[in-house]
Design an enzyme around this catalytic site. Structure first.
Site, mmCIF file in Angstrom:
data_model
loop_
_atom_site.group_PDB
_atom_site.id
_atom_site.type_symbol
_atom_site.label_atom_id
_atom_site.label_comp_id
_atom_site.label_asym_id
_atom_site.label_seq_id
_atom_site.Cartn_x
_atom_site.Cartn_y
_atom_site.Cartn_z
ATOM 1 N N ASP A 8 0.858 -1.184 0.000
ATOM 2 C CA ASP A 8 0.000 0.000 0.000
ATOM 3 C C ASP A 8 0.893 1.232 0.000
ATOM 4 O O ASP A 8 1.869 1.303 0.765
ATOM 5 C CB ASP A 8 -0.897 0.028 1.236
ATOM 6 N N ASP A 129 -15.551 -3.653 0.323
ATOM 7 C CA ASP A 129 -15.017 -3.471 1.669
ATOM 8 C C ASP A 129 -16.177 -3.200 2.614
ATOM 9 O O ASP A 129 -16.922 -2.228 2.429
ATOM 10 C CB ASP A 129 -14.032 -2.294 1.694
#
Length: 244
Positions: A8, A129
């Site tokens: 990330d 998500d």
């Protein structure tokens, strides 16, 4: 089952968050290029990447880093974060990214996903998500009124072949994945499911493999040393241990 180590990016750095909270940013590696090289050496074939700045600002922020890495590695990169236009999709797919992940836009403009899938097929993945089973958007800063299974079924109807599912309450906690929700989404749709969030050790890899998911994203567990990437890849590839 495929193991996808994760990188990330925020402000050009390799970081991890706890439950998607930008206030918990922790730098976990010095250099994304060296980190990717280490993953490749361990036997990885795929790499999961997220533009955290892009997810928050709804635009491509670190695109040069991602395309540079795509040119320098043989890893197949899937990338999410801030991809909101067909131009952005086309740019990444034309510059070495194997697959793009559409997240918030799937809730706010599902027709866009349908157009992208018609144009690019299985090079489009959708990230779902969930926070308390409801889909979160905008870098997990907002929560919608859409249930994760409802969105999964809608995406399946539009031709989406791969869904990445994350239980936000598990993400970055090293407490194990949400097997119940993963089983529910795996059984609800025919799409390949990639599990994300909470993976800690090799037992989690075994559990997910038995569940029959297509892939598993591993981030903090690799950086913190609770999961050996090479062992995880070998375990995932062991056909004799799967009930798929």
């Amino acid at each position: 089952m495929i193991i996808l180590p994760a990188i990330d990016i925020k402000d050009g750095n390799c970081v991890r968050l706890l439950k998607g909270d930008f206030g918990t940013v922790e730098k976990v590696a010095e250099d994304p290029f060296q980190t990717a090289a280490g993953f490749l050496k361990a036997g990885a074939r795929y790499l999961h990447m997220v533009d955290l700045d892009g997810a928050k600002d709804a635009k491509m922020v670190n695109r040069d880093l991602f395309t540079s890495l795509a040119r320098e590695t043989s890893l197949k990169i899937e990338l999410g974060g801030g991809i909101r236009t067909l131009d952005a999709v086309e740019y990444y797919l034309a510059n070495g990214i194997e697959r793009v992940i559409l997240g918030s836009i799937a809730v706010k403009n599902p027709e866009f996903v349908e157009l992208a899938v018609k144009e690019y097929g299985d090079r489009i993945s959708v990230g779902i998500d969930a926070k308390d089973e409801m889909v979160a958007t905008e870098g997990w800063l907002d929560t919608s009124d859409v249930h994760f299974l409802t969105l999964a079924k809608e995406m399946e109807k539009m031709g989406v072949k791969n869904i990445i599912f994350t239980d936000i309450s598990k993400d970055g906690t090293l407490s194990g994945p949400n097997l119940e929700q993963l089983r529910a989404i795996h059984e609800a749709v025919s799409c390949d499911i990639t599990a994300s969030g909470g993976i800690r050790d090799i037992q989690d890899i075994r559990n997910l493999k038995r569940l029959g998911v297509w892939g598993t994203i591993c981030g903090k567990s690799i950086y913190k040393g609770t999961l050996d990437l090479e062992e995880a890849i070998l375990q995932a590839a062991n056909k004799g241990d799967s009930i798929c």
